[in-house]
Structure formats: structure tokens, C-alpha cells
Design a protein around this motif. Structure first.
Motif, PDB file in Angstrom:
ATOM      1  N   LYS A  10       0.826  -1.217   0.000  1.00 32.62           N
ATOM      2  CA  LYS A  10       0.000   0.000   0.000  1.00 32.62           C
ATOM      3  C   LYS A  10       0.862   1.271   0.000  1.00 32.62           C
ATOM      4  O   LYS A  10       2.073   1.214   0.274  1.00 32.62           O
ATOM      5  CB  LYS A  10      -0.934  -0.037   1.216  1.00 32.62           C
ATOM      6  N   HIS A  53     -16.639  -2.866   0.896  1.00 30.07           N
ATOM      7  CA  HIS A  53     -16.601  -2.071   2.134  1.00 30.07           C
ATOM      8  C   HIS A  53     -17.428  -0.788   2.048  1.00 30.07           C
ATOM      9  O   HIS A  53     -17.459  -0.016   3.001  1.00 30.07           O
ATOM     10  CB  HIS A  53     -15.157  -1.712   2.483  1.00 30.07           C
ATOM     11  N   ARG A  86      -2.240 -14.632   4.635  1.00 29.80           N
ATOM     12  CA  ARG A  86      -2.921 -13.922   5.732  1.00 29.80           C
ATOM     13  C   ARG A  86      -2.134 -14.116   7.039  1.00 29.80           C
ATOM     14  O   ARG A  86      -2.067 -13.210   7.865  1.00 29.80           O
ATOM     15  CB  ARG A  86      -4.372 -14.410   5.908  1.00 29.80           C
ATOM     16  N   THR A  92      -5.653  -7.133  10.651  1.00 25.47           N
ATOM     17  CA  THR A  92      -5.893  -5.802  10.085  1.00 25.47           C
ATOM     18  C   THR A  92      -5.255  -4.714  10.957  1.00 25.47           C
ATOM     19  O   THR A  92      -4.593  -3.808  10.449  1.00 25.47           O
ATOM     20  CB  THR A  92      -7.416  -5.536   9.985  1.00 25.47           C
ATOM     21  N   ARG A 103       2.472  -6.576   8.891  1.00 23.34           N
ATOM     22  CA  ARG A 103       1.735  -5.405   9.380  1.00 23.34           C
ATOM     23  C   ARG A 103       2.280  -4.900  10.714  1.00 23.34           C
ATOM     24  O   ARG A 103       2.275  -3.703  10.977  1.00 23.34           O
ATOM     25  CB  ARG A 103       0.243  -5.729   9.483  1.00 23.34           C
ATOM     26  N   ILE A 110      -4.513   1.444  11.874  1.00 30.56           N
ATOM     27  CA  ILE A 110      -5.385   0.390  11.343  1.00 30.56           C
ATOM     28  C   ILE A 110      -5.657   0.604   9.852  1.00 30.56           C
ATOM     29  O   ILE A 110      -5.811  -0.353   9.092  1.00 30.56           O
ATOM     30  CB  ILE A 110      -6.690   0.240  12.161  1.00 30.56           C
ATOM     31  N   THR A 111      -5.666   1.867   9.418  1.00 31.08           N
ATOM     32  CA  THR A 111      -5.873   2.140   7.984  1.00 31.08           C
ATOM     33  C   THR A 111      -4.572   1.998   7.207  1.00 31.08           C
ATOM     34  O   THR A 111      -4.503   1.295   6.188  1.00 31.08           O
ATOM     35  CB  THR A 111      -6.441   3.565   7.794  1.00 31.08           C
ATOM     36  N   ASN A 113      -1.948   0.214   7.018  1.00 35.70           N
ATOM     37  CA  ASN A 113      -1.443  -1.052   7.554  1.00 35.70           C
ATOM     38  C   ASN A 113      -0.553  -1.810   6.569  1.00 35.70           C
ATOM     39  O   ASN A 113      -0.504  -3.037   6.561  1.00 35.70           O
ATOM     40  CB  ASN A 113      -2.606  -1.912   8.050  1.00 35.70           C
TER      41      ASN A 113
HETATM   42  O1  CDP Z   1      -7.225  -5.793   4.918  1.00 32.81           O
HETATM   43  P1  CDP Z   1      -8.057  -6.728   5.779  1.00 32.81           P
HETATM   44  O2  CDP Z   1      -8.728  -7.811   4.964  1.00 32.81           O
HETATM   45  O3  CDP Z   1      -7.292  -7.252   6.959  1.00 32.81           O
HETATM   46  O4  CDP Z   1      -9.206  -5.819   6.416  1.00 32.81           O
HETATM   47  P2  CDP Z   1     -10.645  -5.409   5.855  1.00 32.81           P
HETATM   48  O5  CDP Z   1     -11.614  -5.548   6.958  1.00 32.81           O
HETATM   49  O6  CDP Z   1     -10.927  -6.134   4.576  1.00 32.81           O
HETATM   50  O7  CDP Z   1     -10.478  -3.846   5.565  1.00 32.81           O
HETATM   51  C1  CDP Z   1      -9.841  -3.367   4.392  1.00 32.81           C
HETATM   52  C2  CDP Z   1      -8.919  -2.250   4.775  1.00 32.81           C
HETATM   53  O8  CDP Z   1      -9.675  -1.156   5.304  1.00 32.81           O
HETATM   54  C3  CDP Z   1      -7.904  -2.568   5.880  1.00 32.81           C
HETATM   55  O9  CDP Z   1      -6.770  -3.255   5.416  1.00 32.81           O
HETATM   56  C4  CDP Z   1      -7.576  -1.177   6.413  1.00 32.81           C
HETATM   57  O10 CDP Z   1      -6.648  -0.502   5.556  1.00 32.81           O
HETATM   58  C5  CDP Z   1      -8.931  -0.477   6.308  1.00 32.81           C
HETATM   59  N1  CDP Z   1      -9.683  -0.506   7.591  1.00 32.81           N
HETATM   60  C6  CDP Z   1      -9.743   0.663   8.350  1.00 32.81           C
HETATM   61  O11 CDP Z   1      -9.194   1.694   7.952  1.00 32.81           O
HETATM   62  N2  CDP Z   1     -10.428   0.661   9.552  1.00 32.81           N
HETATM   63  C7  CDP Z   1     -11.057  -0.451   9.986  1.00 32.81           C
HETATM   64  N3  CDP Z   1     -11.720  -0.413  11.140  1.00 32.81           N
HETATM   65  C8  CDP Z   1     -10.993  -1.631   9.226  1.00 32.81           C
HETATM   66  C9  CDP Z   1     -10.300  -1.633   8.040  1.00 32.81           C
END
Ligand code: CDP
Ligand code: MG
Length: 139
Positions: A10, A53, A86, A92, A103, A110-111, A113
Motif C-alpha cells: 500500500k 466495504h 494472511r 488488520t 503489518r 489500522i488504515t 497497515n
Molecule cells: O485488509 P483486511 O482484509 O485485513 O481488512 P478489511 O476488513 O478487509 O479492511 C480493508 C482495509 O480497510 C484494511 O486493510 C484497512 O486498511 C482499512 N480498515 C480501516 O481503515 N479501519 C477499519 N476499522 C478496518 C479496516
């Protein structure tokens, strides 16, 4: 089709010159890089990529981040690639994840990542074809 997955480095990682270090970890874990390109997502692409999402509270933040700089996209191959990758990337939220995961080492929030990895065979196929429409899956 669980042997192919989409892996993204990313914009937080590309801007900090972590591309090589992250790909080294990937190759050390036995993944073969089958496709690779670097590009900057535009709004339209990011919306399509993250359509599952849409409507979530973090969505706008995520799109802003993913369009902020360049992404390295790869198709990775190994036995059981989706599940194995994974494990290598971790959860995440980098705070909650194991010390040796990508990560945990490279994530900031969290964003922001560091990386993306597909989470199921269905999503892997869709995501791979969104980035590499010509990709041929082999047995
Ligand atoms: O990437 P991953 O599959 O682990 O997580 P996701 O639930 O599919 O979410 C996609 C992406 O959204 C994450 O990798 C984060 O960059 C972002 N995200 C976020 O900013 N805040 C959250 N509470 C959950 C996800
Ligand atoms: Mg996901």
C-alpha cells in the motif's frame, strides 16, 4: 484456486521505501511472484476494488489513503497461498497482530497497515482480475 492470491503493497509502504524489504519476506515464505506492477489508484479504481466495504465507517478514509500514492500489486502463488499469506501479514490492526508479521513491522495505523491480501478464493479471483484482467489461473 486457493493457491493464488492478490497481494498489494500500500501507499504508506511505497512512500517509505519498504517495497524491497516486504517482497523479501514474501519470497522467503515460499511465494512465487507471478505478476507485478506499480500504479496509483484513481478514485474510480479504488471504489471498484473496495466495493465490499462501501458504506462502512472507515470507507472514505480508506479510499483517501489508497489514492494518496503508488501501490505495488502482485499475484502470488504457492500451496494454500490465501491462508498462508494472511498468516504472514497478520491481522488488520497491527497493534493486535503477532510481532513477526508484515503489518506489525511496517504498519502505522489500522488504515495505514502496509499491505493487502485477499481473504477467500472468491475474492482472490475477483481482485486478481480487477488488477490483472488477462491473468490465467493454472491448476
Ligand atoms: O485488509 P483486511 O482484509 O485485513 O481488512 P478489511 O476488513 O478487509 O479492511 C480493508 C482495509 O480497510 C484494511 O486493510 C484497512 O486498511 C482499512 N480498515 C480501516 O481503515 N479501519 C477499519 N476499522 C478496518 C479496516
Ligand atoms: Mg479484506
Amino acid at each position: 484456486m486457493e493457491d493464488y492470491t492478490l497481494f498489494l503493497i500500500k501507499p504508506d509502504s511505497t512512500v517509505k521505501n519498504h517495497i524491497g524489504a516486504i517482497l523479501k519476506i514474501i519470497e522467503e515464505h515460499g511465494f512465487v511472484i507471478k505478476e507485478m506492477k506499480m500504479f496509483r489508484m484513481d478514485r474510480k479504481f479504488a471504489d471498484r476494488f473496495y466495493e465490499i466495504h462501501k458504506g462502512k465507517d472507515f470507507y472514505d478514509n480508506l479510499i483517501k489513503f489508497m489514492t494518496s500514492g503508488r501501490t505495488v500489486a502482485t499475484v502470488l502463488y504457492r500451496k494454500n497461498a490465501i491462508n498462508e499469506l494472511r498468516k504472514v501479514i497478520g491481522k488488520t490492526d497491527y497493534h493486535e497482530t503477532k510481532p513477526e508479521t508484515i503489518r506489525r513491522i511496517y504498519g502505522e495505523t489500522i488504515t495505514r497497515n502496509a499491505v493487502h491480501a485477499s481473504d477467500s478464493p472468491e475474492n482472490a479471483k475477483e481482485e486478481i482480475l480487477k488488477v490483472f484482467p488477462y491473468f490465467k489461473f493454472k491448476e
